[in-house]
Motif scaffolding. Sequence first.
Motif, mmCIF file in Angstrom:
data_model
loop_
_atom_site.group_PDB
_atom_site.id
_atom_site.type_symbol
_atom_site.label_atom_id
_atom_site.label_comp_id
_atom_site.label_asym_id
_atom_site.label_seq_id
_atom_site.Cartn_x
_atom_site.Cartn_y
_atom_site.Cartn_z
ATOM 1 N N ASN A 250 64.400 2.307 26.482
ATOM 2 C CA ASN A 250 64.133 1.684 27.781
ATOM 3 C C ASN A 250 63.224 2.593 28.603
ATOM 4 O O ASN A 250 63.673 3.246 29.540
ATOM 5 C CB ASN A 250 65.439 1.415 28.526
ATOM 6 N N PRO A 251 61.933 2.653 28.272
ATOM 7 C CA PRO A 251 61.040 3.594 28.952
ATOM 8 C C PRO A 251 60.909 3.348 30.443
ATOM 9 O O PRO A 251 60.721 4.302 31.204
ATOM 10 C CB PRO A 251 59.701 3.393 28.231
ATOM 11 N N LYS A 538 57.949 -2.308 41.235
ATOM 12 C CA LYS A 538 58.135 -3.443 40.324
ATOM 13 C C LYS A 538 56.965 -3.578 39.358
ATOM 14 O O LYS A 538 57.151 -3.909 38.183
ATOM 15 C CB LYS A 538 58.314 -4.725 41.129
ATOM 16 N N ASN A 539 55.764 -3.302 39.837
ATOM 17 C CA ASN A 539 54.595 -3.362 38.956
ATOM 18 C C ASN A 539 54.660 -2.289 37.877
ATOM 19 O O ASN A 539 54.297 -2.535 36.713
ATOM 20 C CB ASN A 539 53.309 -3.197 39.777
ATOM 21 N N ILE A 540 55.113 -1.089 38.244
ATOM 22 C CA ILE A 540 55.238 -0.001 37.267
ATOM 23 C C ILE A 540 56.282 -0.368 36.212
ATOM 24 O O ILE A 540 56.063 -0.190 35.006
ATOM 25 C CB ILE A 540 55.604 1.320 37.977
ATOM 26 N N VAL A 541 57.423 -0.885 36.664
ATOM 27 C CA VAL A 541 58.470 -1.299 35.730
ATOM 28 C C VAL A 541 57.952 -2.399 34.806
ATOM 29 O O VAL A 541 58.180 -2.369 33.586
ATOM 30 C CB VAL A 541 59.720 -1.784 36.500
ATOM 31 N N GLY A 542 57.232 -3.353 35.379
ATOM 32 C CA GLY A 542 56.693 -4.434 34.560
ATOM 33 C C GLY A 542 55.723 -3.940 33.508
ATOM 34 O O GLY A 542 55.746 -4.405 32.356
ATOM 35 N N ALA A 543 54.867 -2.982 33.895
ATOM 36 C CA ALA A 543 53.899 -2.438 32.941
ATOM 37 C C ALA A 543 54.600 -1.689 31.810
ATOM 38 O O ALA A 543 54.242 -1.828 30.632
ATOM 39 C CB ALA A 543 52.923 -1.512 33.664
ATOM 40 N N ASP A 545 57.713 -2.111 30.801
ATOM 41 C CA ASP A 545 58.435 -3.082 29.978
ATOM 42 C C ASP A 545 57.486 -3.810 29.031
ATOM 43 O O ASP A 545 57.832 -4.076 27.863
ATOM 44 C CB ASP A 545 59.151 -4.098 30.872
ATOM 45 N N HIS A 546 56.294 -4.132 29.512
ATOM 46 C CA HIS A 546 55.303 -4.796 28.659
ATOM 47 C C HIS A 546 54.898 -3.878 27.504
ATOM 48 O O HIS A 546 54.767 -4.327 26.347
ATOM 49 C CB HIS A 546 54.080 -5.176 29.487
ATOM 50 N N TRP A 547 54.711 -2.609 27.818
ATOM 51 C CA TRP A 547 54.387 -1.631 26.776
ATOM 52 C C TRP A 547 55.517 -1.536 25.752
ATOM 53 O O TRP A 547 55.284 -1.504 24.548
ATOM 54 C CB TRP A 547 54.130 -0.266 27.426
ATOM 55 N N ARG A 548 56.768 -1.505 26.249
ATOM 56 C CA ARG A 548 57.922 -1.457 25.339
ATOM 57 C C ARG A 548 57.962 -2.683 24.443
ATOM 58 O O ARG A 548 58.163 -2.569 23.228
ATOM 59 C CB ARG A 548 59.206 -1.373 26.159
ATOM 60 N N ASP A 549 57.779 -3.862 25.033
ATOM 61 C CA ASP A 549 57.829 -5.095 24.247
ATOM 62 C C ASP A 549 56.743 -5.121 23.173
ATOM 63 O O ASP A 549 56.983 -5.548 22.032
ATOM 64 C CB ASP A 549 57.682 -6.306 25.166
#
Length: 740
Positions: A250-251, A538-543, A545-549
Amino acid sequence: MSSDKPTISNDALSGLFGPALDYLVDAGQRSVLFLDVMRQRGIQYREHLAETAPHVLSYDVELLVDGRTLPRPVNYALVRVTPPRGVEIDEKRRPFVVVDPRAGHGPGIGGFKADSEIGVAMKAGHPCYFIGFLPEPVPGQTIGDIARAEAAFLEKVIDLHPEADGKPCVIGNCQAGWAVMMLASLRPNLFGPIIVAGSPLSYWAGVRGKNPMRYSGGLLGGSWLTALTSDLGAGKFDGAWLVQNFENMNPSNTLWSKQYNVYSNVDTEAPRYLEFEKWWGGHVNLNAEEIQFIVDELFVGNNLAAGRIKTSDGAVVDLRNISSPIVVFCSKGDNITPPQQALGWILDLYKDVDEIRSYGQTIVYTVHETVGHLGIFVSGGVAKKQYSEFSSNIDLIDVLPPGLYEATFEAKAADTTNPDLATGQWIMRCEQRTLDDLRAIGGNSPEDERRFATAARVSEINLAAYRNLIQPWIKAFATPPMAEWMRRLHPLRMQYEAFGGDNPTTKVIAEAADNARVHRKPVAADNPFLAFQEAMSKNIVGALDHWRDAQEALSETLFLTVYGSPALQAAVGIDPQSAPSAKPEMTADYRKRLDARIAELKSQIDSGGLRECLIRALLHVGMSRGMVDERSVEALRRLRMTDTGPRLTLAQFKTLVREQFFMLLLDPEASLAAIPRLLPQDTEVRRQGLEAIRDVLSASADVSGEAASRLRRVTELFGVTEEGRSEATKTPFDPQAKAS
C-alpha cells in the motif's frame, strides 16, 4: 484635489491575505509539531529496543514458562495476563491463550488495547494467557522446536485449570494461525476451540485482479532470495524485510497517508500514531532455518493443506486430525490474507460437508466486509463485535454439531426476541453452509493452480543451484559484524534512527515544538487553503494508488505469462492435465476406524434415557432451521432438566450432542422411532421434557414451517397432547444451571 484611482480598504486586504496568513502560521506550527512527533517516535524506538522483552501489551503479565529453559530452547515465553482493576475472572471458565504472529514485528498485538482479543475475553470472565517471543532467536531453533514449546505452554495452562469447563481456546493471529493449526493437528488433545484471525492457510488461493502478494515468490524466482538474505545476515533473517513487504502493498499509505494524517491532525493524532508505531517498528529476527521452512513449505510450496509437511520424527501434518472447532475470521478488505487464502484449505481438503462431518470437524467462518489486515487485530469495533461474541459464546461453538457454519451477527433492536438471552449488543448465529458457499467467494482455475505448481518447482531448482554454486561464497564473506551493520542500515530502521538521537538538531525541534504548543493557532475549518491542502493530498493518494494498480496488473500478467508457458511447465515436469491440488485421500486406517465408529453408533440408537431423547428431539427440529442461535443455547443452559442424574460437564454434553447428531444422520427414522421406548413412563416427566424443548426452540424465534412440522412429530413421539400443555408444567429458568 480628489483622485480617481481605485483604493483597496484594509478590510479587503484582510479578506485577501488573512486566510493565507492564518494558514501559513498553522502550517508552520503543524510542521514543527510533526517533526517533534517523529522525534518522539525515534526516542520511543530506541527505548523499546533496549527492553529485555519488548512488547506492546497494555496489561501487566506474569512469566510462567521461559522457552529458553526447555530441553529444546526457543525464544518464546508463556505469560499470564493480569486482569485490570474491576475485571472479575472465573478460574473455572475456559482459559484463553493468544499466540502472537512472528512476522517481522514484535509481540503484543492481541492485547494492544483494552478492546482487544485479550480484553474482551477477560471481560467475559476467562483467564487469559499470552505466548510471545524475544527479538533474537535461540541459535539453531526451528519451527518444530517452537511447536514443541507451544505444546508445553498449553500443557502448563491446562494444569493450572484442572476444573475448567473446557480445554483452552487458542487464538492464532496472522502467521501464528498456521502454527497453531499445525500443532493442533499433531496434538489435538491440547486444544479447545481454535480461532485463526487473518491467517493464511491456502497460499496459492486468490482471484485474478487482486491479491498480488501471492505472485511474489514466482516473480522473484522462488525462495533462493530468502536463503541469500539469511546468509547475508550470518544465519539470521531480518524481520524488517517482512514488514517492508507489507509496506509495499500500500504505497499511498506507506509513503504519504500515514504521515499526512499525523501532520493534518497533529493536535490529536500523535498518541494513536506513536502507540501503533511502537509495535510496527519493533523488528525482530528469525533463524535462517525458520524462514526457509515458512517460505518453502507454505508460501511457495503450499504444502500445509495438501498434507505434504512432515515433522522431524516423521509425523504428517494433517489438518483433518484437528478435533476442536475451528473459527476462521477473515475480511474482504484484507489484501495480505484475503478470504480465499484463509478459507481455501477447506476446499483443498474436503469433497463436501459430509466429509467434514466424517472427520468430526466443526468449522465456523465469518467474513468482514471492509476491515484491513491490521484492523482484524487492532480495530476496537472488531473487538467489541466479533471477538466479544466469540468470547461470550465459545461454549456454543464448542458444542456445535460437526459441519460447516458461517457466524453472522445481528444488532439487538427493540423488537428482538428474548434479548436477555444474548450478551452484549449483538446476537450471534451459526448458519449451516456448504462448500459451494466457499467456492462462490472465488478462487483459482486448474490452469492457475498449475502455474503456481510450476513456480514452486522453479523455486526448488533455483534454490538448489544457489546452494551448490553461490551459498558457500556468501557464507564465507558474510560475518556477524557485517550482518549487524546491514541490519542497522535497513531503510525501515533508518527512518526511526534519523530522529532518535540526542543531538543539536533534535533539541532545536523539541524547543520549537514547545513554543508552537504555547502559541498554537489552528486554522479555521473553512479556510480555502486548508481545502486546497486536502485536495492536493487526495491527488497524491490517487496517483500512488494508480501506480500501485498498474504495478500489480503488470506483476499478475508477468506471472501468468511466464508460468503459464507450456514449455516451462514441461521442462520442470508439470503435467498439463494434472491437478496439482488434488485432495488427500482418507487413509485406510482412518476409514477402518470410521466404519467401526459408525457401527457402534448404530448399535446405540436404542440406548439412553431422557437426556438422549431431549437432545435427539432438539437436534431433529433444530436441523430444519439450518442454524444455531446463541439465545437457544443460553435457554438450554438455563433450563433445569427433569433428569435426576448428575449434571454433565461441558465435555460430556458435547459428546452427547455429537453422538445424537450422528445417529440422526446415519438413520433418522430409527433414531426417532426409538424415542418412545427410551422415554420414562412418567407422563409428567415427558410433559416437562417437551416444555423444555419448546422453550429452547422458541428462545430465538417462533416455531414455524418445517420446524413446526417436526415439533408435532416429536410431540407425538413423547405421547403428550397439545391440550395437556400448561404454564404450570414449565420448568423454571435457573441462570446457574449448566447445559446438561
